[in-house]
Scaffold this motif. Structure first.
Motif, PDB file in Angstrom:
ATOM      1  N   LYS A 224       1.822   6.719  -6.838  1.00  0.00           N
ATOM      2  CA  LYS A 224       0.791   7.660  -7.282  1.00  0.00           C
ATOM      3  C   LYS A 224       1.230   9.108  -7.027  1.00  0.00           C
ATOM      4  O   LYS A 224       1.073   9.979  -7.884  1.00  0.00           O
ATOM      5  CB  LYS A 224      -0.497   7.348  -6.509  1.00  0.00           C
ATOM      6  N   PHE A 225       1.795   9.321  -5.839  1.00  0.00           N
ATOM      7  CA  PHE A 225       2.309  10.652  -5.487  1.00  0.00           C
ATOM      8  C   PHE A 225       3.343  11.109  -6.523  1.00  0.00           C
ATOM      9  O   PHE A 225       3.317  12.236  -7.003  1.00  0.00           O
ATOM     10  CB  PHE A 225       2.942  10.588  -4.088  1.00  0.00           C
TER      11      PHE A 225
ATOM     12  N   ALA B  28       0.843  -1.209   0.000  1.00  0.00           N
ATOM     13  CA  ALA B  28       0.000   0.000   0.000  1.00  0.00           C
ATOM     14  C   ALA B  28       0.873   1.252   0.000  1.00  0.00           C
ATOM     15  O   ALA B  28       0.584   2.234  -0.692  1.00  0.00           O
ATOM     16  CB  ALA B  28      -0.933  -0.001   1.206  1.00  0.00           C
ATOM     17  N   LEU B  29       1.965   1.208   0.785  1.00  0.00           N
ATOM     18  CA  LEU B  29       2.898   2.330   0.826  1.00  0.00           C
ATOM     19  C   LEU B  29       3.507   2.562  -0.560  1.00  0.00           C
ATOM     20  O   LEU B  29       3.535   3.689  -1.069  1.00  0.00           O
ATOM     21  CB  LEU B  29       4.001   2.050   1.861  1.00  0.00           C
TER      22      LEU B  29
ATOM     23  N   ASP C 134       2.371   1.691  -3.500  1.00  0.00           N
ATOM     24  CA  ASP C 134       1.364   2.180  -4.451  1.00  0.00           C
ATOM     25  C   ASP C 134       1.042   3.653  -4.207  1.00  0.00           C
ATOM     26  O   ASP C 134       0.852   4.428  -5.140  1.00  0.00           O
ATOM     27  CB  ASP C 134       0.077   1.350  -4.348  1.00  0.00           C
ATOM     28  N   MET C 135       0.999   4.012  -2.912  1.00  0.00           N
ATOM     29  CA  MET C 135       0.687   5.398  -2.583  1.00  0.00           C
ATOM     30  C   MET C 135       1.813   6.318  -3.064  1.00  0.00           C
ATOM     31  O   MET C 135       1.559   7.349  -3.686  1.00  0.00           O
ATOM     32  CB  MET C 135       0.475   5.535  -1.072  1.00  0.00           C
TER      33      MET C 135
END
Lengths: 258, 382
Positions: free
Chosen positions: B19-20, B12-13, B15-16
């Protein structure tokens, strides 16, 4: 105030879509799943509404197979307080999904319900209306601004209309609101949020739990087809007068635009 | 037994951050490279997303995350822009000395404020005359009552012109060599501190790199991190933890170079076909993949070992990771420019910037030669 956000997990926009052999769906093996981008606006609007009101909770809800929990966890990592998963591995359609969402909205006593104006996978743009109809709530979609009155009984909405015009809508609450791009800029799931989300207990229902055990999807996808491949462009040759003649002929006879 | 998969949170980290990087960094990287402007706005957004200062322990309200999380963050950021990555990541480097060597009260006073606003911290070790030979530094700290009086110069200090706090390595007695070195937490606004100009660099152009000068700067003794003589050890323990994430930044940059050149090779036609059909190109791409995957594994392994308490070997494994990642990224970026040919040599395409940016990874936080010394010393120690 209970703010509910209805979300859907969809294939990432960069997915290369491949149709299954039986043509009844798309290959899901290599798909990266994300929250429907319009639903991200809905989550952000839910969080913003809570921040503006300085009270309330934001509950995200989704219907779908086990993998859709990831979408809920991402929403919690963005800041949602609660998450509810209606777990269903079988075939779903807008009717069945909306039935389940409406039941959850009732159970949770949602006073304002946000969702994306449409999902980018099937683009039906129907869920907000189905849910509103099933709950007998007012609804509006393509909303780019939402203000809740101080007494929390009404919302003033800005709806995009043709040629840049806007409709201003006042609605009583509870209501279902379909949001459009431009309403806000969704925040990132923060790193502390991700860590918090992993510990968050996600409430899970089955269709049975919601009294929908006898319901089945009413619309079945039977034949997926890819759009026809775009033909290669044509390059005209010869001197300019010849090319112009040929271009006019093609525009008239093939493209049929003049 | 052996498990190379990331946990759900780590995924999740990743992917986040990805995206950032796609939304905030990639669209702006060329602009910051061209102007050299400090990416303050992006730093603030990264802070808001919780991507900075992740090493502040949980008991002080921080995330208490280790090296592997920084590895994941830096690979993704490095794929966007190494200059911006450096600007964001240097807080970890600056705060580690306080977290590793400071008392609870010092962590509270100096590190915890970084959780409530996007402050910046600089790590001040290198001097004009002490680069690879960091132990020979000569910035003097003279005891005077309740204070140390600081005099001397520092060089190549990242974020110096924007820092709120400095962790300064200096000596109380140069004859004691490394045994005389101390670490001080120094608020950047103390009288007597001055900064040079923003250096006009080959790559990582938006990261703010400056010389610094200390002229009779009065630093309270309570700002001494660790004991007198422990400064060098604190610096080395810090670098053991930060070199692996730095290596991961190079992995990310190399990954981006490979993706760009792979896509270009499939589009660019010569001799009537895409150049990706030629083995000369295919072999370059295949070698890139081998280098990138192996460097990533070294980063993951090093991060995992350090996070799981195998600190004794941390310096060795972080040196392996940094030596390999920095050098391979330079090779990969050079080949990426080669695949693009003349176009790759222009700023119209993104690969020449990566080539300029990754060069610095072979130099900062210990040159590739220093990494080899660390590795060889470990091999030959008994």
């Amino acid at each position: 105030m209970t703010i509910i956000v209805l979300i859907k997990q969809v294939p990432d926009t960069e997915t290369k879509v491949r149709i299954t052999a039986d043509k009844k769906g798309i290959e899901t093996n290599d798909i990266k799943w994300v929250i429907n981008p319009y639903d991200e606006f809905a989550i952000e609007e839910g969080l913003k509404t809570k921040e503006r009101l300085k009270e309330g909770t934001v509950t995200v809800v989704t219907v779908g197979p086990a993998r859709t929990v990831e979408a809920l966890r991402t929403a919690v990592a963005m800041g949602a307080d609660n998450a509810i998963h209606v777990k269903e591995e079988g075939t779903l359609d807008t009717y069945l999904v909306s039935k389940a969402l409406a039941e959850v909205c009732k159970k949770e006593n949602g006073q304002i319900i946000f969702t994306g104006k449409q999902a980018i996978d099937d683009d039906q743009a129907a869920t907000f209306a189905y849910v509103a109809e099933l709950l007998d709530y007012p609804s509006a979609t393509v909303i780019v601004k939402c203000d809740i009155s101080a007494d929390k009984t009404k919302a003033t909405l800005e709806q995009e209309a043709d040629s840049g015009a806007k409709n201003i809508i006042e609605t009583s609450l509870p209501a279902v609101i379909g949001v459009n791009k431009g309403i806000n800029t969704p925040r990132y799931a923060s790193l502390p949020g991700i860590m918090k989300a992993k510990k968050k207990e996600i409430k899970t229902y089955t269709l049975n739990d919601l009294g929908l055990g006898a319901e089945t999807a009413r619309a079945i996808d039977s034949d997926y087809q890819l759009p026809p491949e775009r033909a290669a462009g044509k390059k005209l040759s010869g001197d300019i007068p010849t090319q112009v003649k040929e271009l006019v002929r093609l525009l008239r006879e093939e493209a049929k635009v003049i | 037994m052996l498990n190379f998969s990331l946990s759900d949170e780590q995924t999740a980290l990743r992917d986040m951050v990805r995206k950032f990087v796609q939304q905030e960094i990639i669209p702006n990287a060329a602009k910051y490279d061209e102007t050299g402007e400090f990416p303050r706005e992006i730093i603030n957004k990264a802070w808001e997303a919780g991507l900075m200062n992740i090493n502040i322990p949980e008991k002080f309200g921080g995330m208490g995350l280790g090296v592997l999380s920084d590895v994941i963050i830096n690979e993704e950021m490095g794929a966007g822009c190494l200059g911006i990555t450096t600007s964001i990541a240097v807080n970890t480097l600056g705060l580690y000395p306080i977290i590793l060597g400071g008392t609870d009260a010092q962590i509270e006073e100096f590190a915890v404020p970084f959780l409530s606003s996007p402050k910046l911290c600089s790590f001040c070790l290198t001097e004009p005359g002490a680069g690879s030979d960091a132990g020979s530094l000569s910035t003097m700290a003279t005891e005077e009552g309740d204070h140390f009086i600081l005099n001397g110069s520092k060089m190549w200090i990242t974020n110096a012109g924007h820092a709120d706090l400095l962790t300064v390595f200096c000596t109380t007695n140069k004859e004691l060599k490394t045994k005389g070195i101390i670490c001080l937490a120094v608020p950047a606004n103390l009288p007597g501190i001055s900064f040079g100009k923003h250096e006009n660099k080959l790559g990582q152009r938006c990261s703010d790199t400056r010389a610094m000068n200390f002229d009779n700067v009065k630093v309270p003794k309570k700002n001494l991190i660790g004991k007198i003589g422990e400064g060098f050890k604190i610096a080395m323990r810090t670098l053991d933890r930060t070199r692996t994430p730095i290596a991961a930044g190079a992995v990310g940059a190399a990954r981006a170079a490979m993706t760009y050149s792979k896509n270009y090779a499939k589009e660019r036609k010569q001799f009537g076909q895409p150049i990706a059909n030629f083995q000369a190109i295919q072999f370059m791409l295949a070698d890139m993949a081998v280098k990138i995957e192996s460097a990533r594994l070294l980063c993951y392994n090093s991060g995992w070992l350090i996070d799981n308490g195998q600190i004794e070997q941390g310096g060795y494994f972080s040196a392996l990771a940094k030596r390999h990642a920095a050098d391979m990224a330079m090779e990969v970026a050079t080949d990426a420019v080669q695949i693009y040919g003349g176009y790759g040599y222009t700023k119209e395409y993104p690969v020449e910037k990566i080539m300029r940016d990754v060069k610095l990874v072979q130099i900062y936080e210990g040159t590739s030669q220093i990494q080899r010394i660390v590795i060889a010393r470990h091999l030959l120690k008994d």
